[in-house]
Design a protein around this motif. Structure first.
Motif, mmCIF file in Angstrom:
data_model
loop_
_atom_site.group_PDB
_atom_site.id
_atom_site.type_symbol
_atom_site.label_atom_id
_atom_site.label_comp_id
_atom_site.label_asym_id
_atom_site.label_seq_id
_atom_site.Cartn_x
_atom_site.Cartn_y
_atom_site.Cartn_z
ATOM 1 N N UNK A 132 -7.558 -0.852 6.695
ATOM 2 C CA UNK A 132 -7.762 -0.881 5.243
ATOM 3 C C UNK A 132 -6.781 0.030 4.519
ATOM 4 N N UNK A 133 -6.592 1.229 5.040
ATOM 5 C CA UNK A 133 -5.911 2.287 4.304
ATOM 6 C C UNK A 133 -4.413 2.351 4.527
ATOM 7 N N UNK A 134 -3.904 1.715 5.591
ATOM 8 C CA UNK A 134 -2.504 1.906 5.961
ATOM 9 C C UNK A 134 -1.680 0.638 5.827
ATOM 10 N N UNK A 135 -0.403 0.835 5.541
ATOM 11 C CA UNK A 135 0.572 -0.254 5.586
ATOM 12 C C UNK A 135 0.735 -0.716 7.038
ATOM 13 N N UNK A 136 1.214 -1.941 7.207
ATOM 14 C CA UNK A 136 1.385 -2.460 8.567
ATOM 15 C C UNK A 136 2.338 -1.603 9.386
ATOM 16 N N UNK A 137 3.399 -1.056 8.731
ATOM 17 C CA UNK A 137 4.345 -0.255 9.496
ATOM 18 C C UNK A 137 3.797 1.123 9.867
ATOM 19 N N UNK A 138 2.581 1.455 9.408
ATOM 20 C CA UNK A 138 1.938 2.707 9.798
ATOM 21 C C UNK A 138 0.759 2.498 10.744
ATOM 22 N N UNK A 142 0.843 -1.196 0.000
ATOM 23 C CA UNK A 142 0.000 0.000 0.000
ATOM 24 C C UNK A 142 0.877 1.244 0.000
ATOM 25 N N UNK A 143 0.360 2.336 -0.542
ATOM 26 C CA UNK A 143 1.114 3.595 -0.480
ATOM 27 C C UNK A 143 1.293 4.054 0.962
ATOM 28 N N UNK A 144 2.394 4.760 1.214
ATOM 29 C CA UNK A 144 2.621 5.368 2.522
ATOM 30 C C UNK A 144 1.915 6.711 2.569
ATOM 31 N N UNK A 145 1.132 6.942 3.615
ATOM 32 C CA UNK A 145 0.403 8.199 3.760
ATOM 33 C C UNK A 145 1.174 9.180 4.632
ATOM 34 N N UNK A 146 1.099 10.450 4.282
ATOM 35 C CA UNK A 146 1.707 11.481 5.118
ATOM 36 C C UNK A 146 0.767 11.818 6.273
ATOM 37 N N UNK A 147 1.177 12.765 7.119
ATOM 38 C CA UNK A 147 0.385 13.084 8.302
ATOM 39 C C UNK A 147 -0.979 13.660 7.945
ATOM 40 N N UNK A 148 -1.031 14.373 6.812
ATOM 41 C CA UNK A 148 -2.328 14.897 6.383
ATOM 42 C C UNK A 148 -3.277 13.748 6.046
ATOM 43 N N UNK A 149 -2.750 12.732 5.344
ATOM 44 C CA UNK A 149 -3.579 11.583 5.017
ATOM 45 C C UNK A 149 -4.026 10.840 6.262
ATOM 46 N N UNK A 150 -3.119 10.678 7.235
ATOM 47 C CA UNK A 150 -3.485 10.020 8.494
ATOM 48 C C UNK A 150 -4.579 10.801 9.210
ATOM 49 N N UNK A 151 -4.485 12.127 9.185
ATOM 50 C CA UNK A 151 -5.480 12.958 9.857
ATOM 51 C C UNK A 151 -6.838 12.860 9.174
ATOM 52 N N UNK A 152 -6.851 12.880 7.844
ATOM 53 C CA UNK A 152 -8.127 12.798 7.129
ATOM 54 C C UNK A 152 -8.851 11.489 7.421
ATOM 55 N N UNK A 153 -8.108 10.390 7.521
ATOM 56 C CA UNK A 153 -8.708 9.083 7.780
ATOM 57 C C UNK A 153 -9.472 9.063 9.097
ATOM 58 N N UNK A 154 -8.944 9.721 10.103
ATOM 59 C CA UNK A 154 -9.511 9.609 11.449
ATOM 60 C C UNK A 154 -10.211 10.862 11.935
ATOM 61 N N UNK A 155 -10.299 11.917 11.119
ATOM 62 C CA UNK A 155 -10.889 13.164 11.610
ATOM 63 C C UNK A 155 -12.347 12.970 12.033
#
Length: 509
Positions: A140-146, A13-26
């Motif tokens: 669903x959206x994140x790699x295991x290392x994220x 899966x693509x690596x998401x930046x902090x903005x992407x992480x924030x959008x997922x959980x906002x």
């Protein structure tokens, strides 16, 4: 755009930046505003409408019961949903948010106790419809290392939303909104807070819906690789089970019902017995369907996956059971404890009671604020140095100390110090178990397993709601402070239970 992968090749899966992480959980920011308003104010609403302290657990039982029923069903359904560009998790986010916002608008207008209890049921069901898919959404959206970073950001939004929801009535009072009302009426501070909270909930969930795009089934298959197809046949395993365990569940429920009469227990304990019997009957029905070759149904899938949980999940389930017992004790009893023992309020109609209830809003905001900060700072630091298992043990013990300190503090202002330990525990409970689990669960069943894991969030709440009233009436009548001792004790048990949780790649805690 669909990602195609050659047979046998797994595409990361693509690596998401902090903005992407924030959008997922906002969206969780708004969901937690709803939970915070519910947790901090429902006892206040119920008592204002005429209920006694000993009857609060019975009224609160609506919340965990709806979670018990809704979360596995929504998890199962969201694993199998795909609505084109709307995705599979986001439709549930939005539907739950609309219903929860309506319930928050109507709740403080409750004219009688029954209406308030029904609205609590509707509110909690709606919040669970939105909340359960959010847990799976991170996986669903994140790699295991994220995963750890993703759940940490989610926990930070949970803490921030809870701070806003908990402290809003207090801020409104400081802004001049009336915090007193005639007997039987809800103060304006609570009404306005619920209305603004409903709007904030809807808009924050809508933000996540509009700013994220879920991966298509083809993309998810490419990410998972061909090994995802060999997850095992839960229905086949269910067909091989005997009916003995189902009969034992029914017998246990019948025994509880008999004990209510024989020992003169509170009437809400009937619900506990009924639930045990209901699960036994559901389990027997699922086995019968699977044996008859009709295992491709929701009941058989849920019962089969429940009985076939991975060993790590089963061990963490015991930790969750004790952890959430403490939390539910806190949510039900902090308002009466603070009002009775720190403000000497004679009853819910007293201005002192309303003052104490508003201070509880501040205390709840404090522990949630601590949790938001700890999730992004303390927990990552400890988990890197000590591992996730030891970190969770430390967090749980901090919470136990926070609850125990209620017996030694006399100034209500100093309870803010107690909330530091509780906030650290809350952050750990929200982040560590999910970070431990996320990488070990099969992707195709992430929704149902997250829903089933939350059964062990709900069952202890039902247990507290059905038996705590009986315990307090029999042993500690008129002394709600002793509920804090129970909360401290079960968090210690949760920390001890972590000794049996072995995280892959970490030494024994």
């Amino acid at each position: 755009m669909t990602i195609a992968a050659p047979d046998g090749v797994r595409r990361p899966k693509p690596t998401l930046d902090w903005r992407g992480l924030a959008n997922i959980s906002f969206g969780f920011f708004g969901i937690q505003i709803g939970f915070a308003l519910q947790n901090a104010n429902m006892s206040r609403i119920f008592q204002t409408l005429g209920t006694e302290i000993d009857n609060l657990p019975a009224l609160w039982v609506a919340a965990p019961l709806t979670g018990l029923l809704v979360q596995p069903i929504i998890g199962h359904m969201s694993d199998r949903t795909w609505l084109g560009r709307f995705g599979r998790r986001r439709p549930y986010f939005l539907a739950g948010a609309v219903l929860a916002a309506l319930a928050l608008f109507l709740m403080p207008l409750a004219p009688v106790l029954l209406f308030a209890a029904i609205m609590l049921w509707v509110l909690d069901a709606s919040l669970n419809i939105s909340m359960e898919p959010f847990r799976a959404f991170v996986g669903d959206m994140l790699r295991k290392d994220q995963h750890s970073a993703g759940y940490a950001v989610q926990t930070a939004f949970i803490g921030a939303g809870a701070v806003f929801g908990s402290i809003f009535p207090w801020l409104l009072e400081r802004a001049g909104v009336s915090n007193v009302a005639p007997p039987g009426d809800i103060p304006a501070t609570v009404k306005v807070a619920f209305w603004f909270g409903g709007a904030a909930l809807f808009l924050s969930v809508l933000w996540t819906v509009l700013t994220t795009r879920e991966y298509s089934p083809e993309e998810m298959a490419a990410f998972a690789g061909p090994e995802a197809e060999g997850e095992g046949d839960a229905a086949g395993a269910l067909a091989k089970r005997s009916f003995v365990s189902s009969a034992l569940w029914v017998a246990a429920g019948a025994l509880v019902l008999f004990a209510v009469e024989a020992l003169a227990l509170e009437k809400e304990v009937y619900l506990l017995g009924a639930l045990l019997m209901a699960y036994g009957l559901a389990s027997g029905g699922a086995i019968a369907l699977a044996r008859g070759g009709r295992g491709s149904n929701m009941l058989s899938h849920i019962v089969g996956d429940f009985s076939g949980m991975p060993p790590l999940m089963k061990r963490l389930a015991l930790v969750q059971f004790f952890s959430w017992s403490a939390l539910f004790i806190m949510w039900i009893n902090t308002t009466p404890v603070v009002a009775h023992d720190f403000y000497n309020a004679p009853d819910a109609a007293s201005p002192l009671y309303q003052e104490g209830a508003n201070w509880v809003d501040v205390l709840f905001a404090a522990y949630n604020g601590v949790a938001a900060i700890a999730a992004l700072t303390l927990l990552p630091l400890l988990s890197r140095r000590l591992g996730k298992a030891r970190t969770h043990m430390i967090g749980l013990l901090c919470g136990a100390l926070g609850f125990a300190s209620f017996f030694f503090v006399r100034d209500p202002q100093m309870l803010l110090v107690s909330e530091i330990g509780i906030g650290i525990a809350w952050a750990s409970i929200l982040a560590m178990p999910y970070a431990i689990l996320a990488s070990s669960l099969p992707q195709k069943k992430l929704g149902i397993y997250m829903g089933l894991f939350n059964v062990f969030v709900v069952v202890p709440q039902l247990l507290v709601a059905t038996v705590m009233g009986s315990i307090m009436k029999r042993f500690f009548p008129g002394e709600p402070i002793w509920t804090m001792a129970f909360a401290a004790g079960v968090l210690v048990l949760a920390a001890v239970a972590m000794l049996w949780v072995k995280v892959p790649g970490e030494t024994r805690a």
